[in-house]
Structure formats: C-alpha cells, structure tokens
Write a protein that holds these residues in place. Structure first.
Motif, PDB file in Angstrom:
ATOM      1  N   GLU A 188     105.055  45.366  28.001  1.00  0.00           N
ATOM      2  CA  GLU A 188     106.008  45.610  26.910  1.00  0.00           C
ATOM      3  C   GLU A 188     105.732  46.949  26.232  1.00  0.00           C
ATOM      4  O   GLU A 188     106.661  47.727  25.973  1.00  0.00           O
ATOM      5  CB  GLU A 188     105.924  44.467  25.895  1.00  0.00           C
TER       6      GLU A 188
ATOM      7  N   ARG B  35     108.142  50.301  25.928  1.00  0.00           N
ATOM      8  CA  ARG B  35     108.509  50.897  24.641  1.00  0.00           C
ATOM      9  C   ARG B  35     108.162  52.381  24.611  1.00  0.00           C
ATOM     10  O   ARG B  35     108.905  53.194  24.046  1.00  0.00           O
ATOM     11  CB  ARG B  35     107.793  50.173  23.496  1.00  0.00           C
TER      12      ARG B  35
ATOM     13  N   GLU C  85     110.861  54.113  26.501  1.00  0.00           N
ATOM     14  CA  GLU C  85     112.081  54.158  25.689  1.00  0.00           C
ATOM     15  C   GLU C  85     111.987  55.212  24.582  1.00  0.00           C
ATOM     16  O   GLU C  85     112.999  55.770  24.162  1.00  0.00           O
ATOM     17  CB  GLU C  85     112.350  52.777  25.085  1.00  0.00           C
TER      18      GLU C  85
ATOM     19  N   MET D 235     111.251  42.896  33.322  1.00  0.00           N
ATOM     20  CA  MET D 235     111.045  43.304  31.930  1.00  0.00           C
ATOM     21  C   MET D 235     111.385  44.778  31.735  1.00  0.00           C
ATOM     22  O   MET D 235     111.761  45.191  30.635  1.00  0.00           O
ATOM     23  CB  MET D 235     109.596  43.052  31.509  1.00  0.00           C
TER      24      MET D 235
ATOM     25  N   ASN E  62     102.265  43.760  20.078  1.00  0.00           N
ATOM     26  CA  ASN E  62     103.727  43.591  20.103  1.00  0.00           C
ATOM     27  C   ASN E  62     104.101  42.175  20.520  1.00  0.00           C
ATOM     28  O   ASN E  62     103.224  41.361  20.850  1.00  0.00           O
ATOM     29  CB  ASN E  62     104.375  44.617  21.048  1.00  0.00           C
ATOM     30  N   ASP E  63     105.388  41.915  20.513  1.00  0.00           N
ATOM     31  CA  ASP E  63     105.936  40.657  21.025  1.00  0.00           C
ATOM     32  C   ASP E  63     106.742  40.991  22.273  1.00  0.00           C
ATOM     33  O   ASP E  63     107.802  41.639  22.176  1.00  0.00           O
ATOM     34  CB  ASP E  63     106.837  39.979  19.994  1.00  0.00           C
ATOM     35  N   PRO E  64     106.275  40.577  23.451  1.00  0.00           N
ATOM     36  CA  PRO E  64     106.972  40.926  24.697  1.00  0.00           C
ATOM     37  C   PRO E  64     108.405  40.399  24.736  1.00  0.00           C
ATOM     38  O   PRO E  64     108.698  39.321  24.230  1.00  0.00           O
ATOM     39  CB  PRO E  64     106.114  40.256  25.777  1.00  0.00           C
ATOM     40  N   ARG E  65     109.282  41.168  25.346  1.00  0.00           N
ATOM     41  CA  ARG E  65     110.684  40.786  25.506  1.00  0.00           C
ATOM     42  C   ARG E  65     110.838  39.765  26.634  1.00  0.00           C
ATOM     43  O   ARG E  65     109.983  39.671  27.518  1.00  0.00           O
ATOM     44  CB  ARG E  65     111.533  42.015  25.806  1.00  0.00           C
ATOM     45  N   TYR E  66     111.945  39.042  26.600  1.00  0.00           N
ATOM     46  CA  TYR E  66     112.276  38.151  27.704  1.00  0.00           C
ATOM     47  C   TYR E  66     113.085  38.925  28.729  1.00  0.00           C
ATOM     48  O   TYR E  66     113.892  39.790  28.377  1.00  0.00           O
ATOM     49  CB  TYR E  66     113.080  36.946  27.208  1.00  0.00           C
TER      50      TYR E  66
ATOM     51  N   SER F 238     116.070  39.426  30.958  1.00  0.00           N
ATOM     52  CA  SER F 238     117.441  38.907  31.017  1.00  0.00           C
ATOM     53  C   SER F 238     117.839  38.638  32.461  1.00  0.00           C
ATOM     54  O   SER F 238     117.243  39.177  33.402  1.00  0.00           O
ATOM     55  CB  SER F 238     118.413  39.900  30.388  1.00  0.00           C
TER      56      SER F 238
ATOM     57  N   ASN G 240     118.687  41.728  34.480  1.00  0.00           N
ATOM     58  CA  ASN G 240     117.486  42.488  34.833  1.00  0.00           C
ATOM     59  C   ASN G 240     116.662  41.787  35.904  1.00  0.00           C
ATOM     60  O   ASN G 240     115.992  42.442  36.709  1.00  0.00           O
ATOM     61  CB  ASN G 240     116.633  42.737  33.591  1.00  0.00           C
TER      62      ASN G 240
END
Length: 252
Positions: free
Chosen positions: A44, A48, A51, A78, A185-189, A191, A194
C-alpha cells in the motif's frame, strides 16, 4: 525510482492455527492462506508513493511455493506493476529461512537496481523480524525499521519509527531498506476490475538456482507445541476476598 516489495504467503490472520499431532510443525491442510499483513502495508505504501510521483514502478517479489503466485496477484490487483515469483520449494510446510530469502532478494536488487526496498517488519508465521536487516547488511545499504511514517526527499528518506520509549525520527541515505509497522497505513481492497487487470500484468517465475543461492536449511525445528490452555477463573464473594486472592497470586 523503482521500489521492490517482498511479500509472503502465510496463514490468514483470522485462522486459528493448529499444531500437527506429531509436533513437527503447523498443520496447513485446507487452511486459508493470504498475504502477510505487514507486507500488505508495504505494498500500500509503495503504491501511495507512486501516486505521489515519488516512485515510477512497484515490483512485488515472493519466495516460496508456486501457490504464492496467488499472493502476488493480490499485490498486482492492489496496484503493483509487475511481480517476480522465486519458486524455492514444492512443500507448503517448508519455510525458506530469512538468510536465504535475503540473499535471493539481494540478487534481485542488483538485477533490478531499485532505489528502495519496502518490507513488512516481520512475517506473522515465524516472527523472525530478520530479512530486512540481513538484506541491508548484504547490500551495504542504510536501513530504517518499524516505520510508522515515511517521507522520501531526493537522496534521503525521513522515517518515524516505533521504539520502546515512544517514537523516533531518523534520516537515512538512499538507496535504503525500510521495514514497516502496522500504523503506517490502512491497505486498500483490490477492486474486481483491478483483480481482472492483474491477470494480465507480468509475473516472472524464477528459481534460487537462477540467482546462485543455496537455500539449504540451517535451522531444525525440534518441536512445536500449542500454548497452555488458560485456567478457568473463580468468582469471589467480596472485595476483601478478591484482595486476598490477588495477594496469594502475587499480583499485589
């Protein structure tokens, strides 16, 4: 700048671990496996950074059994750009030791020439907390461990790390090895779109022999046992009795 993120396939943290009847290790039969939570945080954070324009490519690496490609596909879903799987064993019960993992990662780093290696601080299956430090020693790179905050600025990284006395902020020279902690951090799920895209992303398969690394174990598991069952509590009739029981137990 490239970032390499090692990820490990471990028993899912929600699963209650069972020890084999002969005490030779943990029973992995029909057990749900997933990405090591600390490695998920590292993935994650690397995404970031990309990004934010600090990173150009995120490469996920896993060393172990062929089934670890599922873990790598999760990393790709991810947001990782590509993945490398080093198939080091056919037996899911064989855990590749930290030094062997570090040597393979060192060879991959020399091949890929990243500016940063972002690792989980430890794997929840063996709690070794050693691979990142060993990798830094093998490469002669700076290192920052237990990171709860990371900032990259040109030729150095500023890392806030968790220590026994509280929080410590250090500055390390790039390239560097950073191991991450839970509070980063809080990892994303991942989708569904993806997950589908991840199937088309590059996943190279290698072996330890490709990197000239001997993975012969140096450690032998003598025995594995479950923790003792917690004893049942007792109900006391008064505060005085409670205080007396606590004194008997040495609690006060």
């Amino acid at each position: 700048m490239k970032v390499i993120v090692p990820v490990k396939r471990v028993i899912d943290y929600n699963v209650k671990v069972r020890v084999k009847a002969d005490g030779s290790g943990v029973d992995l039969a029909n057990v749900k496996m997933s990405m090591n939570p600390f490695d998920e945080i590292a993935i994650e954070e690397s995404i970031r950074m990309r990004e934010a324009g600090k990173v150009t490519e995120v490469i996920a690496v896993s060393i172990g059994v062929k089934q670890a490609q599922e873990t790598l596909r999760t990393a790709l879903a991810m947001g990782a750009d590509r993945a490398i799987l080093v198939v080091a064993t056919d037996d899911v019960h064989t855990d590749i030791e930290p030094l062997a993992v570090a040597k393979i990662l060192a060879a991959i780093v020399k091949e890929e020439e990243p500016g940063l290696v972002l690792c989980g601080k430890q794997a929840i299956d063996n709690d070794m907390n050693a691979t990142g430090q060993m990798l830094a020693a093998l490469l002669g790179w700076s290192q920052a461990t237990f990171a709860s905050e990371v900032s990259i600025d040109a030729d150095h990284a500023t890392v806030t790390r968790e220590v026994d006395g509280g929080m410590q902020t250090i500055k390390v020279k790039m390239p560097t090895i950073i191991t991450v902690d839970l509070r980063l951090n809080d990892p994303r799920y991942a989708s569904l779109p993806n997950i589908m895209k991840a199937k088309k992303k590059p996943l190279d398969e290698r072996t330890p022999a490709d990197y000239g690394v001997d993975i012969t174990p140096r450690l032998t598991i003598v025995s594995t046992t479950e923790p003792e069952t917690r004893k049942a509590g007792i109900i006391v009739g008064s505060v005085d009795e409670l205080v007396e029981k606590l004194k008997e137990a040495g609690a006060i």
